[in-house]
Design an enzyme around this catalytic site. Sequence first.
Site, PDB file in Angstrom:
ATOM      1  N   SER A 266       7.479   2.476   0.846  1.00 36.62           N
ATOM      2  CA  SER A 266       6.371   1.545   1.071  1.00 36.62           C
ATOM      3  C   SER A 266       5.453   1.520  -0.145  1.00 36.62           C
ATOM      4  O   SER A 266       5.561   2.363  -1.040  1.00 36.62           O
ATOM      5  CB  SER A 266       5.563   1.991   2.285  1.00 36.62           C
ATOM      6  OG  SER A 266       4.867   3.184   1.965  1.00 36.62           O
ATOM      7  N   LYS A 267       4.577   0.545  -0.137  1.00 45.12           N
ATOM      8  CA  LYS A 267       3.613   0.424  -1.233  1.00 45.12           C
ATOM      9  C   LYS A 267       2.760   1.688  -1.313  1.00 45.12           C
ATOM     10  O   LYS A 267       2.380   2.132  -2.395  1.00 45.12           O
ATOM     11  CB  LYS A 267       2.739  -0.807  -0.985  1.00 45.12           C
ATOM     12  CG  LYS A 267       1.657  -0.989  -2.021  1.00 45.12           C
ATOM     13  CD  LYS A 267       1.048  -2.365  -1.920  1.00 45.12           C
ATOM     14  CE  LYS A 267      -0.449  -2.369  -2.131  1.00 45.12           C
ATOM     15  NZ  LYS A 267      -0.994  -1.488  -3.145  1.00 45.12           N
ATOM     16  N   ARG A 268       2.494   2.283  -0.156  1.00 43.36           N
ATOM     17  CA  ARG A 268       1.674   3.508  -0.144  1.00 43.36           C
ATOM     18  C   ARG A 268       2.341   4.646  -0.913  1.00 43.36           C
ATOM     19  O   ARG A 268       1.669   5.417  -1.583  1.00 43.36           O
ATOM     20  CB  ARG A 268       1.394   3.949   1.298  1.00 43.36           C
ATOM     21  CG  ARG A 268       0.195   3.224   1.883  1.00 43.36           C
ATOM     22  CD  ARG A 268      -0.242   3.849   3.186  1.00 43.36           C
ATOM     23  NE  ARG A 268      -0.411   5.301   3.088  1.00 43.36           N
ATOM     24  CZ  ARG A 268      -0.413   6.113   4.127  1.00 43.36           C
ATOM     25  NH1 ARG A 268      -0.248   5.629   5.333  1.00 43.36           N
ATOM     26  NH2 ARG A 268      -0.582   7.411   3.970  1.00 43.36           N
ATOM     27  N   ASP A 271       1.700   3.937  -4.484  1.00 42.83           N
ATOM     28  CA  ASP A 271       0.302   4.207  -4.857  1.00 42.83           C
ATOM     29  C   ASP A 271       0.063   5.711  -4.979  1.00 42.83           C
ATOM     30  O   ASP A 271      -0.609   6.178  -5.885  1.00 42.83           O
ATOM     31  CB  ASP A 271      -0.654   3.621  -3.806  1.00 42.83           C
ATOM     32  CG  ASP A 271      -0.650   2.096  -3.835  1.00 42.83           C
ATOM     33  OD1 ASP A 271      -0.145   1.537  -4.840  1.00 42.83           O
ATOM     34  OD2 ASP A 271      -1.117   1.476  -2.864  1.00 42.83           O
TER      35      ASP A 271
END
Length: 509
Positions: A266-268, A271
């Site tokens: 996921s984008k998380r 990040d």
Amino acid sequence: MSNKVRVRFAPSPTGPLHIGGVRTALYNYLFAKKNGGDFLLRIEDTDQTRYVEGAEQYIVDALNWLQIPYDEGPNSSVEIQQKYGPFRQSERKDLYKQYADQLIESGWAYYAFDTPEELDAHRKDHEEKGKTFIYNWHNRLKLNNSLKLSAEEVQEKINSGEAYVIRFKSPQDEKLQLNDIIRGDIEIDTNILDDKVLFKSDGMPTYHLANIVDDHLMDITHVIRGEEWLPSMALHVLLYRAFDWQAPEFAHLPLILKPTGKGKLSKRDGDKLGFPVFPLEWKDPATGDVSRGYKEDGYFNDAVINFLAFLGWNPGTEQEIFSLEELVNAFELDRVHKSGARFDPDKTKWYNHKYLQQKEDTDLATRFLPFLKENGIETAIDYVENVVTLIKERANFVADFWDLGSFFFVAPTEYDAKASKKQWKENTNEYMNEVAQVINSIDTFESTTIEAVVKDWIASKELGFGQVMPPLRLALVGEMKGPHVFDIIALIGKEETVNRLQKATQVLG
Ligand code: GLU
């Protein structure tokens, strides 16, 4: 259906394209080209509530940057548009209703008038009893639909403008045999399927109907898509049967997994661990939040293609570096893995490193120029190219060049404290002054000549290399890093070398 292989990438423009989506596009492209077929881009934008401004352009820009060209798509020629277009579902919306009607006539679908409130009440009621509400064969005759109501009642409701949806009538008591190119045979008990909505009260088809109608009308032979669509495969196969159309073959691609732990990437994760999950930078039009992209992070498009190809597939050999053309030749759908592909950010860097080494130095130098300009440096491209030749071996990204080689452009203003203490001894100033004179006297200012002359001088003085070479490097670079010292000297030139040696003796001596 024509025999020519035709595949499509069918993203919904609901935000930036995740690299999982890019991989789906890539596998479709590779499969099409391997088989001399066509690769289509179809924009599935029937769900107006999820439409995001700029998302379609982002998809096109991403495919362009990665150089995954589509043969047919929203911007194709008039002839192609006439045969298979339009390629945006929102521009095809008048087409779908007749197909929903066709299924009603043949008894494969029915009108349902249940209001959202009624359906919510059923769901809640079930939840309270610890059950899940499924609209299908076991309760459809108790609900508010054309299977239960008389023909007159149905007509009356429609005439009076009552909102309705059209639902698929899933067959009862059947063991459906499905085949997926990657997963093999799958058996589904049709009794677990719900009667999916095919056509919504807002006059738009759902994904399921539009997807099947379009795949049929666009002569799609193979549906290659993410694993998240596997649960829809039974319905899709049943829809083909209901229309009496030949179904395409299906291949569901494995998930791309987080670098560690369970679940999909996921984008998380990106990040948290500092890597992009999108091909290009994306600015969210609603929040203004910016998500980083592979392009802006300094990845080469061919390196991205290569690492994506290996997320869920491998050729069965040791070879890991493949050009797009080589991938086309090597790609086989049945070599795609069933299990999820773990994303490894270090491997993506490794790929970029490998691709960087393969690039022409002129190309790399040109890419380095903006970084130099940022640091206030404008210099001849030939010089930059020579620097790149010397430092690229240690770089993963063009952006690393500055850290690896800033001393080629600016003299050190300070010297690494620990190294200075260790390398600058009592006689070092004397040696450095002498070595400066020796260097100053060399006419053929080339690395090998300089090396020979300096080494002769070291020998003639009966010194050890350790007394001369480390302080020499420190004086030129400011720290104990960098390529071969004599390559540095040859490149920065005689005058600059002498200046740097003098400066170091003043500061460190
Ligand atoms: N529009 C769907 C998506 O966004 C396409 C799924 C399919 O390829 O059938 O992924």
